[in-house]
Design a protein around this motif. Structure first.
Motif, PDB file in Angstrom:
ATOM      1  N   HIS A   1       0.828  -1.237  -0.011  1.00 47.01           N
ATOM      2  CA  HIS A   1       0.112   0.065  -0.036  1.00 47.01           C
ATOM      3  C   HIS A   1       0.818   1.366   0.192  1.00 47.01           C
ATOM      4  N   GLU A   2       2.102   1.349   0.390  1.00 47.02           N
ATOM      5  CA  GLU A   2       3.038   2.379   0.610  1.00 47.02           C
ATOM      6  C   GLU A   2       3.804   2.625  -0.513  1.00 47.02           C
ATOM      7  N   GLY A   3       3.694   1.523  -1.557  1.00 43.19           N
ATOM      8  CA  GLY A   3       4.640   1.645  -2.547  1.00 43.19           C
ATOM      9  C   GLY A   3       4.502   2.631  -3.572  1.00 43.19           C
ATOM     10  N   ARG A   4       5.382   3.162  -4.535  1.00 43.45           N
ATOM     11  CA  ARG A   4       4.885   4.228  -5.248  1.00 43.45           C
ATOM     12  C   ARG A   4       6.194   4.086  -6.568  1.00 43.45           C
ATOM     13  N   VAL A   5       5.690   4.383  -7.716  1.00 40.56           N
ATOM     14  CA  VAL A   5       6.701   4.320  -8.856  1.00 40.56           C
ATOM     15  C   VAL A   5       6.673   5.827  -9.215  1.00 40.56           C
ATOM     16  N   GLU A   6       7.946   6.266  -9.566  1.00 44.30           N
ATOM     17  CA  GLU A   6       8.312   7.536 -10.026  1.00 44.30           C
ATOM     18  C   GLU A   6       9.192   7.210 -11.465  1.00 44.30           C
ATOM     19  N   ILE A   7       8.446   7.799 -12.546  1.00 45.77           N
ATOM     20  CA  ILE A   7       8.942   7.737 -14.019  1.00 45.77           C
ATOM     21  C   ILE A   7       9.228   8.961 -14.243  1.00 45.77           C
ATOM     22  N   ARG A   8      10.471   9.216 -14.793  1.00 50.99           N
ATOM     23  CA  ARG A   8      10.860  10.481 -15.428  1.00 50.99           C
ATOM     24  C   ARG A   8      11.749  10.005 -16.783  1.00 50.99           C
ATOM     25  N   TRP A   9      11.793  11.059 -17.621  1.00 50.66           N
ATOM     26  CA  TRP A   9      12.504  10.910 -18.768  1.00 50.66           C
ATOM     27  C   TRP A   9      12.781  12.152 -19.196  1.00 50.66           C
ATOM     28  N   THR A  10      14.060  12.421 -19.913  1.00 49.39           N
ATOM     29  CA  THR A  10      14.503  13.800 -20.382  1.00 49.39           C
ATOM     30  C   THR A  10      15.006  13.303 -21.791  1.00 49.39           C
ATOM     31  N   LEU A  11      15.270  14.429 -22.636  1.00 46.26           N
ATOM     32  CA  LEU A  11      15.608  14.307 -23.815  1.00 46.26           C
ATOM     33  C   LEU A  11      17.011  14.978 -24.144  1.00 46.26           C
ATOM     34  N   GLU A  12      17.885  14.360 -24.869  1.00 54.38           N
ATOM     35  CA  GLU A  12      19.191  14.971 -25.092  1.00 54.38           C
ATOM     36  C   GLU A  12      19.616  14.753 -26.659  1.00 54.38           C
ATOM     37  N   ALA A  13      20.237  15.297 -27.118  1.00 50.38           N
ATOM     38  CA  ALA A  13      20.976  15.334 -28.543  1.00 50.38           C
ATOM     39  C   ALA A  13      21.768  14.007 -28.720  1.00 50.38           C
ATOM     40  N   GLY A  14      21.467  13.274 -29.614  1.00 49.02           N
ATOM     41  CA  GLY A  14      22.222  11.999 -29.859  1.00 49.02           C
ATOM     42  C   GLY A  14      22.970  12.178 -31.016  1.00 49.02           C
TER      43      GLY A  14
END
Length: 237
Positions: A164-177
């Motif tokens: 019940h206490e669990g949490r998922v944090e999802i993040r993404w960023t962009l960079e020049a390839g």
């Protein structure tokens, strides 16, 4: 006879010409019909049918791989049934997104949101998304969606969604390839006690590796912390 011609005021048109000689007269009756729009629609229909055949072939290939790998990693028929049904459901959700998507591209956040919510996730509650809009091309959508499915089901069994206490944090960023490509830096972080540490590398791990290293031409890494798992990946779009 079908003729194409560039007309001065209306541009290039396709004309269908029918002619017949009138009985007992040295005259010919001609009927000319503009079929430009009809031919355009026929060509468009042929293109769509070709795309549909290609998509069906890809789906069947993916289903075949799902059956073989899920069966190989299942300890019983019941386990196979549960795992296969879950993965097939993920495929169906992805195909629904592709059907509704303009030009075959799907926003990455929409894939994440749909899969997490299908497993009881509540945005702003037990999961959070943070990142810019990224339109994934059609050939990358299915691979990314199946990878997200494996991460989500693992969270249900062993991680954030198992408490019940669990949490998922999802993040993404962009960079020049390289060569003008865009590089996505993706991070999936679970905050929770790890319920069960997976004892072996199974199909889920294979899906993650195949999706990010092969299909998406990137790399991935899974790290277990005392307060939950972290999965990070880099790939080009």
């Amino acid at each position: 006879m079908e003729v194409e011609h560039d007309f001065e005021h209306v541009g290039r048109r396709i004309m269908l010409i029918n002619g017949r000689r009138l009985d007992h007269l040295d005259l010919i009756l001609l009927a000319i019909r503009d079929v430009t729009e009809q031919r355009r629609m026929e060509k468009e229909r042929e293109t769509r049918v070709g795309e549909l055949h290609h998509r069906i072939k890809n789906v069947l290939t993916t289903v075949d791989a799902l059956v073989r790998r899920t069966l190989r990693d299942s300890g019983s028929l019941e386990e196979f049934g549960r795992a296969f049904e879950s993965r097939l459901g993920a495929m169906a959700r992805t195909q629904d997104l592709l059907v509704r998507a303009p030009r075959g591209s799907v926003d990455m956040s929409e894939i994440l949101r749909l899969e997490l919510q299908a497993h009881g996730g509540r945005e702003g509650g037990n999961f959070n998304l943070d990142g810019p809009a990224i339109a994934l091309p059609q050939d990358a959508v299915q691979a990314f969606a199946m990878a997200v499915h494996e991460l989500t089901t693992n969270a249900v069994k062993h991680g954030a969604f198992a408490s019940h206490e669990g949490r998922v944090e999802i993040r993404w960023t962009l960079e020049a390839g390289e060569e003008g490509a865009t590089l996505v830096m993706f991070r999936w972080r679970e905050r929770c006690p790890i319920i069960i540490s997976p004892s072996r590398t199974g199909y889920g791990t294979s899906v993650l590796e195949a999706a990010f290293r092969h299909t998406l031409k990137g790399s991935s890494r899974l790290t277990l912390h005392p307060d939950g798992a972290e999965f990070s990946a880099e790939f080009q779009v």
